[in-house]
Scaffold this motif. Sequence first.
Motif, short mmCIF file in Angstrom:
data_model
loop_
_atom_site.label_atom_id
_atom_site.label_comp_id
_atom_site.label_asym_id
_atom_site.label_seq_id
_atom_site.Cartn_x
_atom_site.Cartn_y
_atom_site.Cartn_z
N LEU A 34 0.83 -1.20 0.00
CA LEU A 34 0.00 0.00 0.00
C LEU A 34 0.86 1.25 0.00
O LEU A 34 0.59 2.21 -0.74
CB LEU A 34 -0.96 -0.01 1.19
CG LEU A 34 -1.90 1.18 1.32
CD1 LEU A 34 -2.77 1.33 0.07
CD2 LEU A 34 -2.78 1.01 2.56
N ALA A 35 1.91 1.27 0.80
CA ALA A 35 2.81 2.42 0.83
C ALA A 35 3.45 2.64 -0.54
O ALA A 35 3.60 3.78 -0.99
CB ALA A 35 3.89 2.23 1.90
N GLY A 36 3.79 1.57 -1.22
CA GLY A 36 4.37 1.69 -2.55
C GLY A 36 3.41 2.28 -3.56
O GLY A 36 3.77 3.16 -4.35
N HIS A 37 2.16 1.81 -3.53
CA HIS A 37 1.16 2.35 -4.47
C HIS A 37 0.88 3.82 -4.17
O HIS A 37 0.78 4.64 -5.10
CB HIS A 37 -0.15 1.56 -4.38
CG HIS A 37 -0.07 0.18 -4.95
ND1 HIS A 37 0.54 -0.11 -6.14
CD2 HIS A 37 -0.54 -1.01 -4.48
CE1 HIS A 37 0.45 -1.41 -6.39
NE2 HIS A 37 -0.19 -1.97 -5.38
N LEU A 38 0.77 4.17 -2.90
CA LEU A 38 0.50 5.56 -2.54
C LEU A 38 1.69 6.45 -2.86
O LEU A 38 1.52 7.60 -3.28
CB LEU A 38 0.11 5.67 -1.07
CG LEU A 38 -1.24 5.06 -0.69
CD1 LEU A 38 -1.46 5.15 0.82
CD2 LEU A 38 -2.38 5.73 -1.43
N ALA A 39 2.92 5.94 -2.69
CA ALA A 39 4.11 6.73 -3.03
C ALA A 39 4.18 6.97 -4.54
O ALA A 39 4.54 8.06 -4.99
CB ALA A 39 5.37 6.03 -2.54
N ALA A 40 3.82 5.96 -5.32
CA ALA A 40 3.80 6.14 -6.78
C ALA A 40 2.71 7.14 -7.18
O ALA A 40 2.93 7.98 -8.06
CB ALA A 40 3.55 4.79 -7.46
N LEU A 41 1.56 7.06 -6.51
CA LEU A 41 0.49 8.03 -6.78
C LEU A 41 0.94 9.44 -6.39
O LEU A 41 0.63 10.41 -7.09
CB LEU A 41 -0.77 7.63 -6.01
CG LEU A 41 -2.00 8.53 -6.15
CD1 LEU A 41 -2.41 8.68 -7.61
CD2 LEU A 41 -3.15 7.97 -5.32
N LEU A 42 1.68 9.57 -5.32
CA LEU A 42 2.22 10.87 -4.90
C LEU A 42 3.17 11.42 -5.96
O LEU A 42 3.14 12.61 -6.27
CB LEU A 42 2.93 10.73 -3.55
CG LEU A 42 3.65 11.96 -3.02
CD1 LEU A 42 2.69 13.12 -2.82
CD2 LEU A 42 4.36 11.63 -1.72
N ALA A 43 4.01 10.57 -6.53
CA ALA A 43 4.94 11.02 -7.57
C ALA A 43 4.20 11.55 -8.79
O ALA A 43 4.56 12.59 -9.35
CB ALA A 43 5.88 9.88 -7.96
N VAL A 44 3.15 10.84 -9.21
CA VAL A 44 2.36 11.30 -10.35
C VAL A 44 1.62 12.59 -10.00
O VAL A 44 1.53 13.51 -10.82
CB VAL A 44 1.38 10.20 -10.83
CG1 VAL A 44 0.48 10.71 -11.94
CG2 VAL A 44 2.16 8.99 -11.31
N THR A 45 1.13 12.67 -8.77
CA THR A 45 0.44 13.89 -8.33
C THR A 45 1.41 15.07 -8.36
O THR A 45 1.03 16.18 -8.78
CB THR A 45 -0.13 13.70 -6.90
OG1 THR A 45 -1.04 12.60 -6.93
CG2 THR A 45 -0.85 14.93 -6.41
N ASP A 46 2.65 14.85 -7.94
CA ASP A 46 3.65 15.92 -8.00
C ASP A 46 3.93 16.34 -9.44
O ASP A 46 4.12 17.52 -9.72
CB ASP A 46 4.94 15.49 -7.31
CG ASP A 46 4.83 15.54 -5.78
OD1 ASP A 46 3.92 16.24 -5.26
OD2 ASP A 46 5.65 14.88 -5.12
N GLU A 47 3.94 15.37 -10.36
CA GLU A 47 4.12 15.72 -11.78
C GLU A 47 2.96 16.58 -12.28
O GLU A 47 3.16 17.55 -13.00
CB GLU A 47 4.23 14.46 -12.63
CG GLU A 47 5.55 13.74 -12.52
CD GLU A 47 5.65 12.58 -13.50
OE1 GLU A 47 5.50 12.82 -14.72
OE2 GLU A 47 5.85 11.45 -13.03
N LEU A 48 1.75 16.20 -11.89
CA LEU A 48 0.57 16.97 -12.29
C LEU A 48 0.61 18.38 -11.68
O LEU A 48 0.23 19.36 -12.33
CB LEU A 48 -0.72 16.26 -11.89
CG LEU A 48 -1.11 15.07 -12.76
CD1 LEU A 48 -2.20 14.24 -12.08
CD2 LEU A 48 -1.58 15.56 -14.12
N ARG A 49 1.07 18.47 -10.44
CA ARG A 49 1.18 19.78 -9.78
C ARG A 49 2.17 20.67 -10.51
O ARG A 49 1.98 21.88 -10.58
CB ARG A 49 1.63 19.61 -8.33
CG ARG A 49 0.55 19.04 -7.44
CD ARG A 49 1.04 18.77 -6.02
NE ARG A 49 1.64 19.95 -5.43
CZ ARG A 49 2.71 19.93 -4.63
NH1 ARG A 49 3.30 18.79 -4.34
NH2 ARG A 49 3.18 21.03 -4.13
N ALA A 50 3.24 20.09 -11.05
CA ALA A 50 4.22 20.88 -11.79
C ALA A 50 3.64 21.39 -13.10
O ALA A 50 3.97 22.49 -13.53
CB ALA A 50 5.47 20.04 -12.05
N LEU A 51 2.76 20.59 -13.72
CA LEU A 51 2.14 21.00 -14.98
C LEU A 51 1.07 22.06 -14.78
O LEU A 51 1.01 23.04 -15.52
CB LEU A 51 1.51 19.80 -15.68
CG LEU A 51 2.43 18.82 -16.35
CD1 LEU A 51 1.65 17.66 -16.93
CD2 LEU A 51 3.21 19.52 -17.45
#
Length: 142
Positions: A34-51
């Motif tokens: 679960l921590a791995g899936h949420l960390a990956a989701l956080l990384a994508v969310t950070d990419e979206l935040r940059a865009l």
Amino acid sequence: MYEPIRTKSVHSTMAGATSDFPHRSREEELDIQLAGHLAALLAVTDELRALAPSADLDAAAERLAGQVARLRGGRTPARAAVTAKGGEPCPAALHRRAHALAGRALVVAASRADTAAAILAAERMDAHAAALAGERELSAAG
């Protein structure tokens, strides 16, 4: 004719024998997953935040970071600053990836009965589905 085995077997076949390597419980394995899936989701969310920075994505990133830290025993997740790569990433592709990751996190959270993580994952799935629907409407109108 055959020489007898002189060393102890690396495979423990006897019932009740203790092994030399640590085992994790099912709950610990699910926490790690679960921590791995949420960390990956956080990384994508950070990419979206940059865009496209938004308060919703900022709040989601903070909540995701909090859940990952909770599951990892207080260790905060690594968050790299997103830099411009060769080409501009496609927001629709990022939303699709985030939706899939949130779905995986929801399945694991439900199997480990983690209500807080399940609610967060479901909310992120809804948000990314809405973003994808909004982009489809814009492309159809344009």
